[in-house]
Design a protein around this motif. Structure first.
Motif, PDB file in Angstrom:
ATOM      1  N   ALA A 119      -6.358 -19.557  -8.388  1.00 11.49           N
ATOM      2  CA  ALA A 119      -6.564 -19.207  -6.982  1.00 11.49           C
ATOM      3  C   ALA A 119      -6.195 -17.754  -6.727  1.00 11.49           C
ATOM      4  CB  ALA A 119      -5.733 -20.119  -6.079  1.00 11.49           C
ATOM      5  N   THR A 120      -6.890 -17.151  -5.789  1.00  7.68           N
ATOM      6  CA  THR A 120      -6.547 -15.814  -5.308  1.00  7.68           C
ATOM      7  C   THR A 120      -7.104 -15.667  -3.900  1.00  7.68           C
ATOM      8  OG1 THR A 120      -6.592 -13.445  -5.827  1.00  7.68           O
ATOM      9  CG2 THR A 120      -8.629 -14.687  -6.161  1.00  7.68           C
ATOM     10  N   ALA A 121      -6.735 -14.593  -3.222  1.00 10.48           N
ATOM     11  CA  ALA A 121      -7.180 -14.402  -1.833  1.00 10.48           C
ATOM     12  C   ALA A 121      -7.117 -12.926  -1.474  1.00 10.48           C
ATOM     13  CB  ALA A 121      -6.334 -15.230  -0.866  1.00 10.48           C
ATOM     14  N   PRO A 122      -8.196 -12.185  -1.666  1.00 14.04           N
ATOM     15  CA  PRO A 122      -8.225 -10.809  -1.161  1.00 14.04           C
ATOM     16  C   PRO A 122      -7.986 -10.802   0.345  1.00 14.04           C
ATOM     17  CG  PRO A 122     -10.110 -11.262  -2.582  1.00 14.04           C
ATOM     18  CD  PRO A 122      -9.444 -12.579  -2.323  1.00 14.04           C
ATOM     19  N   ALA A 123      -7.304  -9.771   0.837  1.00 14.76           N
ATOM     20  CA  ALA A 123      -6.956  -9.758   2.267  1.00 14.76           C
ATOM     21  C   ALA A 123      -7.009  -8.337   2.814  1.00 14.76           C
ATOM     22  CB  ALA A 123      -5.566 -10.362   2.478  1.00 14.76           C
ATOM     23  N   PHE A 124      -7.311  -8.257   4.105  1.00 12.39           N
ATOM     24  CA  PHE A 124      -7.413  -6.979   4.803  1.00 12.39           C
ATOM     25  C   PHE A 124      -6.576  -7.100   6.079  1.00 12.39           C
ATOM     26  CE2 PHE A 124     -11.138  -7.943   2.362  1.00 12.39           C
ATOM     27  CZ  PHE A 124     -11.348  -6.776   1.633  1.00 12.39           C
ATOM     28  N   SER A 125      -5.483  -6.320   6.141  1.00  8.32           N
ATOM     29  CA  SER A 125      -4.520  -6.457   7.240  1.00  8.32           C
ATOM     30  C   SER A 125      -4.396  -5.136   7.982  1.00  8.32           C
ATOM     31  CB  SER A 125      -3.150  -6.880   6.689  1.00  8.32           C
ATOM     32  OG  SER A 125      -3.266  -8.065   5.936  1.00  8.32           O
ATOM     33  N   ARG A 126      -4.137  -5.232   9.294  1.00 13.09           N
ATOM     34  CA  ARG A 126      -4.071  -4.035  10.137  1.00 13.09           C
ATOM     35  C   ARG A 126      -2.968  -4.214  11.173  1.00 13.09           C
ATOM     36  NH1 ARG A 126      -7.568   0.114  11.882  1.00 13.09           N
ATOM     37  NH2 ARG A 126      -7.398   0.654  14.097  1.00 13.09           N
ATOM     38  N   LEU A 127      -2.122  -3.220  11.304  1.00 18.14           N
ATOM     39  CA  LEU A 127      -1.044  -3.209  12.296  1.00 18.14           C
ATOM     40  C   LEU A 127      -1.275  -2.049  13.247  1.00 18.14           C
ATOM     41  CD1 LEU A 127       1.827  -3.985  13.373  1.00 18.14           C
ATOM     42  CD2 LEU A 127       2.760  -2.438  11.636  1.00 18.14           C
ATOM     43  N   VAL A 128      -1.278  -2.357  14.543  1.00 18.94           N
ATOM     44  CA  VAL A 128      -1.416  -1.316  15.562  1.00 18.94           C
ATOM     45  C   VAL A 128      -0.133  -1.309  16.368  1.00 18.94           C
ATOM     46  CG1 VAL A 128      -2.728  -0.476  17.533  1.00 18.94           C
ATOM     47  CG2 VAL A 128      -3.913  -1.644  15.655  1.00 18.94           C
ATOM     48  N   ALA A 129       0.722  -0.321  16.110  1.00 18.73           N
ATOM     49  CA  ALA A 129       1.985  -0.165  16.839  1.00 18.73           C
ATOM     50  C   ALA A 129       2.076   1.310  17.249  1.00 18.73           C
ATOM     51  CB  ALA A 129       3.160  -0.582  15.952  1.00 18.73           C
ATOM     52  N   VAL A 130       2.780   2.118  16.471  1.00 19.97           N
ATOM     53  CA  VAL A 130       2.740   3.568  16.682  1.00 19.97           C
ATOM     54  C   VAL A 130       1.612   4.085  15.794  1.00 19.97           C
ATOM     55  CG1 VAL A 130       4.033   5.710  16.574  1.00 19.97           C
ATOM     56  CG2 VAL A 130       5.210   3.561  17.079  1.00 19.97           C
TER      57      VAL A 130
END
Length: 374
Positions: free
Chosen positions: A73-84
């Motif tokens: 099993a594997t899971a490519p991921a795309f994450s984004r944080l909007v803070a400063v």
């Protein structure tokens, strides 16, 4: 940490459940060869900050004979944080190879696995900020860490009938390899090992005029010392996990109710002569309740209603709590004899406290997973 324990818990419950319901163990453990692929999306807003992740989990189940089964099993991921400003963490995750072997005397289930470090782990400062948010337990991201070192897991479980009950027990150990935590770092971080001891109790009883199943698991986890550049820098406190579940059929639907409580002791931090137990416990208690109502016949399309509740308490420093209510639904679609699709959607509302004051928290979690039987 939690995600490492789930396979052992699931196998222990399956082990004792099979005996309790007088079903052949191999029939339930040895699934057919199959490929699973899907997409998961999570969007959270806490105060003025936003964090999201799109993951694409893929897995391959391959039975070898009647007693051995392998899963990749594997899971490519795309994450984004909007803070400063906006910061991102994208890429492949680690590849995990796992499996089980059922001994010829039908008494012991052996589990094993390896984590191949194919994911991103040498992070930039911006990526590290995103990774810190992905690790927040209350948000339960599908891919909370992109990559770590080369890990190995071994475990064993068994069960015995005692009167109307079936008792199960298991033990597992996770050995973790070193990795470079930051981009350009000239040292490695070596997490300590993890030992898990589990006990389970299972009983079939009558509820609403039909057979129902009651299962309880207790898992105690102990952690070794983490080392950075050869120095001991951290040791996680021991953790106690207690969870119970009831599966019943009160009418024209199946009802699953689950409750889970996690408690953790004080960590040790510092370096050299100042490495010591923290003055106050930075780990708060975590209580989770969940329910699923599944309508329709098992062979057809099955709509479902989902309810999640998370009640996380403050730690002894007065922060870290979270209160969340999640409501939603989905459907288990059997499109043919060789293909099924499981879809789920939940909307969460509540609050989270990462500093002195709590802020409003809301989120949308959507996932769809298709499985093809070969």
């Amino acid at each position: 940490m939690m995600r490492r324990v789930v396979p052992l818990l699931a196998l222990t419950s399956l082990l004792i459940g099979s005996i309790a319901r007088s079903q052949p163990m191999l029939t339930r453990l040895q699934g057919p060869t199959s490929v699973g692929a899907g997409v998961s999306g999570q969007w959270w807003t806490a105060g003025k900050n936003k964090v999201s992740q799109i993951a694409m989990p893929v897995n391959f189940v391959y039975p070898v004979g009647e007693r051995l089964q392998l899963v990749v099993a594997t899971a490519p991921a795309f994450s984004r944080l909007v803070a400063v400003g906006a910061q991102e963490l994208n890429g492949l995750s680690d590849v995990r190879i796992s499996g089980h072997y059922w001994t010829p005397d039908d008494r012991f289930l052996l589990t094993f696995g390896a984590n191949l470090p194919t994911g991103k782990h040498a992070l930039t400062p911006e990526e590290f900020n995103v990774a810190n948010v992905l690790a927040v337990h209350a948000l339960a991201f599908r891919v909370p860490t992109m990559g770590q070192g080369l890990d190995f897991h071994l475990g064993a479980a068994s069960a015995w009938e005692v009167g109307d009950f079936v008792l199960g027990a298991g033990i597992s150990y996770l050995a973790r390899g070193a990795f470079r935590p930051f981009y350009g770092a000239d040292y490695e971080y070596k997490p300590g090992g993890e030992m898990n001891l589990s006990l389970g109790i299972d009983r079939t009883l009558v509820l609403f005029g039909n057979d129902a199943r009651l299962t309880t698991d207790v898992v105690y986890s102990m952690y070794g010392e983490d080392k950075g550049a050869g120095e001991t820098v951290f040791k996680s406190g021991d953790r106690l996990l207690i969870q119970g579940a009831v599966l019943a059929r009160p009418g024209a639907f199946d009802l699953l109710v689950m409750v889970r409580e996690r408690m953790k002791g004080r960590n040790k931090t510092g370096i050299g002569d100042v490495f010591a137990e923290e003055r106050k416990n930075s780990n708060g208690n975590e209580l989770e309740l969940g329910s699923q109502l599944l309508f329709g016949a098992p062979q057809g399309t099955r709509p479902k209603v989902l309810i999640d509740v998370k009640l996380y308490g403050d730690n002894q420093y007065g922060t870290g709590s979270a209160t969340l209510l999640g409501l939603g639904g989905g459907a288990l679609l059997r499109l043919s004899g060789r293909m099924e699709v499981d879809t789920n959607l939940r909307y969460y509302m509540g609050s989270i406290k990462s500093g002195p004051k709590a802020v409003a928290l809301s989120g949308l979690v959507v996932d769809a997973m298709a499985r093809f039987y070969l």
